[in-house]
Design an enzyme around this catalytic site. Structure first.
Site, PDB file in Angstrom:
ATOM      1  N   ASP A 147     -49.557  20.850 -22.390  1.00 21.81           N
ATOM      2  CA  ASP A 147     -48.282  20.854 -21.683  1.00 21.81           C
ATOM      3  C   ASP A 147     -47.211  21.605 -22.475  1.00 21.81           C
ATOM      4  OD1 ASP A 147     -47.733  17.277 -22.055  1.00 21.81           O
ATOM      5  OD2 ASP A 147     -47.291  18.888 -23.449  1.00 21.81           O
TER       6      ASP A 147
ATOM      7  N   LYS B  86     -44.915  20.968 -17.011  1.00 25.06           N
ATOM      8  CA  LYS B  86     -43.924  19.897 -17.076  1.00 25.06           C
ATOM      9  C   LYS B  86     -42.686  20.367 -17.807  1.00 25.06           C
ATOM     10  CE  LYS B  86     -46.179  15.639 -16.380  1.00 25.06           C
ATOM     11  NZ  LYS B  86     -47.136  15.326 -17.400  1.00 25.06           N
TER      12      LYS B  86
ATOM     13  N   MET C  67     -35.725  12.600 -24.013  1.00 25.92           N
ATOM     14  CA  MET C  67     -35.387  13.151 -22.688  1.00 25.92           C
ATOM     15  C   MET C  67     -33.957  12.798 -22.297  1.00 25.92           C
ATOM     16  SD  MET C  67     -38.944  12.217 -20.746  1.00 25.92           S
ATOM     17  CE  MET C  67     -39.230  10.656 -21.550  1.00 25.92           C
TER      18      MET C  67
END
Ligand code: SAH
Length: 462
Positions: free
Chosen positions: A250, A272, A386
């Site tokens: 990813d 992603k 995040m």
């Protein structure tokens, strides 16, 4: 090549070592390991050689070298600290046509001794032709890291079964394929994990024609790639990456990590990016199953640790349901990697007795349903993954929940990589600092008194 590489059989053969110090000891040990019958000539012995001599591991001639000492010898090693004696030994051995090695003196040698990675019966010998012993030693460490110690048992198991496999599979090409599948597949992994009896049972089943029991079944390895610096890969992760047929990776996996993969391995980007998923999660789950069903060794490579905000759990649930064998390899998560490289200890006796990791991912513009009042604790470090996109909402929520607006805070971008950027400030100004940053670059937020240590302890990139 200046030297012809060979492995010499010296079991039961007479070998001579001249010298009684540490260097002679090392040569003695490798001769003994290879089954040589060693005579050592030296007026003195270091203490380890004395111990070996007391155990009758070799014959000791407690005197100076004499030319007829070389008679009947298969090889001679000169390791005295007297250059003249070493030269004499070399000349005598050459005159008798006996291979001779003079330590650290390539011009007097008729053979040189390589650096050795010993996974007997598998042995890797390395040489720089005497030019740079240090380089060979460094390479030896790299190879040692690559070759799991279980390769010894793997080779023994293969040797033990060689005849039976030959009898069962007559065709040489089919036999080679059979071994290739075993030695590169989950069978070899079983041996690495110390499950030799199980491996033997699988091999026997396979010989009886039960194909499903062999390495023909694929395997999925859910591997943590760490936060970016490829040197932070675990040994296991590195080995699996190098052995994989397919790597499904990813966005967080760094180019440096991908560069460690085999050139001919298939590499599938599963993407992603925030709100721009390249492959939906259920497609990734099914892709892993499909690849494993084709008999491939699949590495599902994820940034950091697969079980920390990595959806690792979801992926292996599907594998479990479909009966695909899998293993999970942890990685260094962004919190520990970024904190270490930013000089911010996550806990510290004087500042923080605990550390909390949370997600800052917003759902419909709202911060996650977390108990913010319990999160606020001046003696605890808060790490937010995040969180850049929702930074303003997060900071406001924290302050509203009782967090001091002046608590130190840091934003770390692309931690552990050469592009690492650390921005520090206070909680109330953090959102403003974050506004200059690109939302698509992985960013970690650390809030807590420990951040104040950054100025003093930061070391990376200095
Ligand atoms: N499984 C990963 C986390 C995946 S969530 C792990 O264990 O690290 C993705 C978030 O991780 C990013 O939004 C960012 O907050 C953080 N992250 C991962 N790698 C990072 C890095 N090198 N520098 C800064 N933050 C990083």
């Amino acid at each position: 090549m200046d030297y012809f590489p060979v492995f010499l059989k010296i079991t039961g053969e007479n070998c001579l070592v001249a010298g009684g110090g540490k260097v002679a000891l090392r040569k003695m040990q490798s001769l003994l390991r290879s089954g040589g019958r060693v005579t050592l000539v030296s007026s003195e012995l270091c203490c380890e050689l004395t111990t070996l001599s007391n155990e009758n591991a070799f014959v000791w001639l407690p005197r100076q070298f004499e030319p007829n000492d070389v008679e009947g010898c298969r090889l001679v090693i000169a390791a005295t600290d007297d250059a003249q004696v070493n030269q004499q030994i070399s000349a005598v051995a050459h005159a008798h046509n006996i291979p001779v090695n003079v330590v650290d003196c390539p011009e007097l040698c008729s053979f040189i001794m390589p650096a050795v990675v010993d996974r007997s019966p598998v042995v890797v010998a390395l040489s720089s032709g005497g030019g740079s012993p240090l380089l060979t030693r460094l390479l030896k460490v790299k190879i040692e890291n690559l070759l799991h110690p279980a390769y010894s048992r793997l080779a023994e198991l293969a040797e033990r079964n060689r005849r039976r496999v030959k009898a069962a599979i007559g065709d040489a090409v089919a036999r080679r394929r059979f071994w290739e599948a075993l030695l590169q597949g989950s069978w070899a992994d079983m041996v690495c994990a110390g499950r030799d009896a199980e491996a033997q049972a699988c091999l026997e089943k396979a010989l009886c024609g039960d194909a499903g029991s062999t390495a023909n079944t694929g395997m999925v390895y859910l591997v943590g790639a760490g936060p970016g610096d490829p040197e932070l890969l675990t040994l296991r992760a590195l080995r699996l990456i190098q052995e994989a047929d397919v790597i499904v990776y990813d966005r967080l996996v760094s180019a440096g990590v991908m560069a460690r993969a085999r050139l001919d391995a298939e590499k599938i980007y599963a993407g992603k990016q925030r709100s721009r998923h390249s492959l939906p999660q259920n497609e990734i789950n099914h892709l892993l199953v499909e690849l494993a069903c084709q008999g491939k060794r699949v590495v599902r490579l994820k940034g950091g640790d697969p079980f920390i905000f990595g959806r690792g759990g979801e992926e292996i649930e599907t594998l479990m349901e479909q009966g695909i064998p899998f293993q999970v390899v942890p990685g260094i998560t962004a919190a520990s990697g970024c904190a270490a490289y930013a000089g911010i200890p996550l806990t510290h006796r004087d500042y923080a007795q605990s550390c909390l990791i949370i997600t800052g991912h917003l759902k419909n513009g709202e911060v996650a349903e977390l108990d913010w009042k319990r999160i606020v604790n001046p003696a605890q470090t808060l790490v937010i993954y995040m969180g850049l996109h929702g930074l303003r909402t997060i900071c406001e929520t924290l302050i509203r929940s009782g967090c001091s607006p002046n608590i130190p805070a840091a934003l770390i971008q692309q931690g552990t990589t050469p592009e690492q950027r650390v921005i520090t400030g206070e909680l109330e100004s953090l959102a403003q600092l974050g506004e200059q940053l690109d939302n698509n670059i992985p960013t970690l937020i650390i809030i807590g008194e420990v951040v104040s240590l950054h100025d003093r302890l930061s070391w990376f990139g200095r």
